[in-house]
Design a protein around this motif. Structure first.
Motif, PDB file in Angstrom:
ATOM      1  N   LEU A   1       0.738  -1.149  -0.166  1.00  0.00           N
ATOM      2  CA  LEU A   1       0.008   0.080   0.144  1.00  0.00           C
ATOM      3  C   LEU A   1       1.047   1.141  -0.023  1.00  0.00           C
ATOM      4  O   LEU A   1       0.418   2.400  -0.691  1.00  0.00           O
ATOM      5  CB  LEU A   1      -0.978  -0.135   1.174  1.00  0.00           C
ATOM      6  CG  LEU A   1      -2.143  -1.051   0.996  1.00  0.00           C
ATOM      7  CD1 LEU A   1      -2.684  -0.896   2.385  1.00  0.00           C
ATOM      8  CD2 LEU A   1      -3.118  -0.661  -0.003  1.00  0.00           C
ATOM      9  N   ARG A   2       2.148   1.184   0.565  1.00  0.00           N
ATOM     10  CA  ARG A   2       3.123   2.341   0.595  1.00  0.00           C
ATOM     11  C   ARG A   2       3.574   2.532  -0.743  1.00  0.00           C
ATOM     12  O   ARG A   2       3.678   3.557  -1.160  1.00  0.00           O
ATOM     13  CB  ARG A   2       4.035   2.136   1.878  1.00  0.00           C
ATOM     14  CG  ARG A   2       3.663   2.462   3.126  1.00  0.00           C
ATOM     15  CD  ARG A   2       4.536   2.732   4.250  1.00  0.00           C
ATOM     16  NE  ARG A   2       5.413   1.551   4.262  1.00  0.00           N
ATOM     17  CZ  ARG A   2       5.151   0.301   5.008  1.00  0.00           C
ATOM     18  NH1 ARG A   2       4.439   0.177   5.697  1.00  0.00           N
ATOM     19  NH2 ARG A   2       6.368  -0.536   4.747  1.00  0.00           N
ATOM     20  N   GLN A   3       3.888   1.491  -1.198  1.00  0.00           N
ATOM     21  CA  GLN A   3       4.449   1.405  -2.659  1.00  0.00           C
ATOM     22  C   GLN A   3       3.542   1.938  -3.554  1.00  0.00           C
ATOM     23  O   GLN A   3       3.808   2.724  -4.651  1.00  0.00           O
ATOM     24  CB  GLN A   3       4.767   0.023  -3.090  1.00  0.00           C
ATOM     25  CG  GLN A   3       6.196  -0.586  -2.337  1.00  0.00           C
ATOM     26  CD  GLN A   3       6.332  -1.838  -2.766  1.00  0.00           C
ATOM     27  OE1 GLN A   3       5.419  -2.749  -3.119  1.00  0.00           O
ATOM     28  NE2 GLN A   3       7.549  -2.621  -2.590  1.00  0.00           N
ATOM     29  N   LEU A   4       2.174   1.595  -3.187  1.00  0.00           N
ATOM     30  CA  LEU A   4       1.266   2.057  -4.477  1.00  0.00           C
ATOM     31  C   LEU A   4       0.927   3.536  -4.404  1.00  0.00           C
ATOM     32  O   LEU A   4       0.913   4.313  -5.324  1.00  0.00           O
ATOM     33  CB  LEU A   4      -0.214   1.207  -3.936  1.00  0.00           C
ATOM     34  CG  LEU A   4      -1.470   1.533  -4.786  1.00  0.00           C
ATOM     35  CD1 LEU A   4      -1.073   0.839  -6.437  1.00  0.00           C
ATOM     36  CD2 LEU A   4      -2.574   0.898  -4.363  1.00  0.00           C
ATOM     37  N   ALA A   5       0.867   4.009  -3.277  1.00  0.00           N
ATOM     38  CA  ALA A   5       0.675   5.395  -2.749  1.00  0.00           C
ATOM     39  C   ALA A   5       1.829   6.114  -3.430  1.00  0.00           C
ATOM     40  O   ALA A   5       1.943   7.516  -4.025  1.00  0.00           O
ATOM     41  CB  ALA A   5       0.725   5.710  -1.316  1.00  0.00           C
ATOM     42  N   HIS A   6       3.086   5.635  -3.379  1.00  0.00           N
ATOM     43  CA  HIS A   6       4.226   6.434  -3.717  1.00  0.00           C
ATOM     44  C   HIS A   6       4.357   6.308  -5.456  1.00  0.00           C
ATOM     45  O   HIS A   6       4.656   7.261  -6.076  1.00  0.00           O
ATOM     46  CB  HIS A   6       5.452   5.800  -3.303  1.00  0.00           C
ATOM     47  CG  HIS A   6       6.937   6.394  -3.710  1.00  0.00           C
ATOM     48  ND1 HIS A   6       7.175   7.466  -3.357  1.00  0.00           N
ATOM     49  CD2 HIS A   6       7.924   5.776  -4.521  1.00  0.00           C
ATOM     50  CE1 HIS A   6       8.384   7.885  -3.989  1.00  0.00           C
ATOM     51  NE2 HIS A   6       8.747   6.762  -4.609  1.00  0.00           N
TER      52      HIS A   6
END
Length: 264
Positions: free
Chosen positions: A172-177
């Motif tokens: 989810l952090r990767q997706l947001a980035h």
């Protein structure tokens, strides 16, 4: 394209399993389903398809070993060859009547993937690859990975795991980035189809973690033979065993990898 004898065996097994899945897909509401884990189902369709693939491949090459999603490992006497099989990659799609799933088969020789088949029977798309022979769609079109050079122009696929898995918060952090940096992100529900579509130039890159060998092996060769590059999150050359994929062309793959490695 001219198929090798081994690739013919793999294609025939995938098509037979695909016919069984097509029949079950038309009656999906009546399938008897049991739950294996969060958003991970096994149905009679999986088991039927895997048995078909197993029977066909074992009949043609009785000394080869197997590694299968449902059936696990089956020892062989050959010592050099092993079939890696996902009889239904995209089970959740299948059970919701979404026609994005595939029969996926790879052949490993001396720890290297040398042939693969990804077959979607509903779309009637057959992706085949052999080491040194390229990647082909329906035996007619040789595939090349797309040549886009900027993330801003790229459509990228990933697999977003359900909550409760070890990778969910990182993803989810990767997706947001990544999301603000690209033209679009897609989540198909089938990593084999993602990698096949990357090889076909429909996607520009793919990343995912938490993958099993049968998830990785067929698409790994398809992308490589279409001119793509695959590593894990550490930048190590892609393997069926490390469970991570960062894939794309020679320009986008390292850019995407750098973006992902900046996310902790």
């Amino acid at each position: 394209m001219a198929r090798s004898a081994l690739l013919n065996v793999m294609v025939n097994a995938a098509i037979k399993a695909g016919k069984s899945l097509t029949k079950d897909f038309s009656e999906v509401e009546n399938l008897q389903v049991s739950r294996k884990g969060p958003a991970d189902f096994v149905s009679k369709a999986d088991l039927r398809a895997e048995q078909i693939v197993f029977t066909e491949l074992q009949k043609a090459r009785p000394t080869y070993a197997f590694l299968m999603e449902e059936g696990g490992e089956v020892a062989g006497t050959d010592g050099q060859h092993r079939w890696i099989v996902d009889p239904l990659d995209g089970t959740t799609n299948f059970l919701h009547s979404i026609p994005l799933f595939a029969v996926a088969i790879a052949l490993e020789r001396a720890n290297e993937i040398v042939a693969s088949v990804i077959y979607n029977p509903i779309l009637d798309e057959l992706y085949t690859a052999e080491k040194g022979g390229g990647t082909w769609l329906n035996d007619r079109k040789r595939l090349r990975i797309a040549g886009r050079r900027s993330l801003a122009d790229a459509v990228i696929a990933t697999g977003i795991k359900t909550q409760g898995t070890s990778n969910d918060s990182l993803q989810l952090r990767q997706l947001a980035h990544i999301n603000p940096a690209v033209a679009g992100i897609r989540r198909s529900g089938s990593i084999s189809m993602d990698m096949a579509w990357l090889a076909a130039g429909r996607y520009d890159a793919v990343w995912e973690a938490g993958l099993a060998p049968w998830d990785v092996a067929p698409g790994l060769l398809a992308v490589k033979e279409a001119g793509g590059f695959v590593t894990d999150y550490a930048g190590t050359i892609g393997s069926v065993w490390n469970g991570q994929i960062v894939a794309g062309n020679e320009t986008l793959q390292p850019i995407l990898l750098k973006q992902l490695r900046s996310v902790q």
